[in-house]
Motif scaffolding. Structure first.
Motif, PDB file in Angstrom:
ATOM      1  N   VAL A  70       0.849  -1.187   0.000  1.00 13.52           N
ATOM      2  CA  VAL A  70       0.000   0.000   0.000  1.00 13.52           C
ATOM      3  C   VAL A  70       0.886   1.238   0.000  1.00 13.52           C
ATOM      4  N   THR A  71       0.649   2.142  -0.949  1.00  7.76           N
ATOM      5  CA  THR A  71       1.381   3.406  -0.992  1.00  7.76           C
ATOM      6  C   THR A  71       0.512   4.491  -0.376  1.00  7.76           C
ATOM      7  N   LEU A  72       1.110   5.244   0.553  1.00  3.20           N
ATOM      8  CA  LEU A  72       0.379   6.283   1.261  1.00  3.20           C
ATOM      9  C   LEU A  72       1.034   7.645   1.034  1.00  3.20           C
ATOM     10  N   PRO A  73       0.428   8.489   0.226  1.00  2.00           N
ATOM     11  CA  PRO A  73       0.944   9.845   0.071  1.00  2.00           C
ATOM     12  C   PRO A  73       0.880  10.590   1.416  1.00  2.00           C
ATOM     13  N   PRO A  74       1.581  11.694   1.533  1.00  2.00           N
ATOM     14  CA  PRO A  74       1.551  12.471   2.785  1.00  2.00           C
ATOM     15  C   PRO A  74       0.127  12.864   3.176  1.00  2.00           C
TER      16      PRO A  74
END
Length: 106
Positions: A70-74
């Motif tokens: 899972v990629t989580l942007p700021p």
């Protein structure tokens, strides 16, 4: 007193009314100050994980087993549903010192 078929039907309806399906839980895992919290947590297959990034830079939740990435942007969040049981060690690809363990029960 009831007898025969009407009694059996009444008992079956009463038993059916008492059966409550298990509900999936929603579990929050937070990434903040270059730490994953909680670092160890248990869940069940079917539960949802809400990944919350409270930092000003991106993170990932990358399972060493390949079960999720899972990629989580700021300052964003994402949701994933647990599909299989097992102990999953995961980390942030951008900050490999950020590590945690998720124990998924059947």
């Amino acid at each position: 007193m009831m007898s025969g078929r009407p009694f059996s039907l009444a008992v079956a309806l009463l038993c059916a009314a008492m059966v409550v399906p298990a509900q999936a839980a929603t579990i929050e895992i937070t990434m903040e100050n270059l730490e994953i919290s909680p670092a160890e947590i248990s869940a069940k297959v079917g539960d949802s994980i809400v990944w919350i990034n409270k930092d000003v830079f991106a993170h990932t939740a990358t399972a060493k087993t390949g079960d999720f990435d899972v990629t989580l942007p700021p300052k964003k969040s994402a949701i994933s549903v647990l599909k299989k049981a097992g102990t999953i060690d995961y980390y942030c690809r951008y900050h490999p010192n950020m590590k945690a363990t998720l124990k998924v029960e059947p």
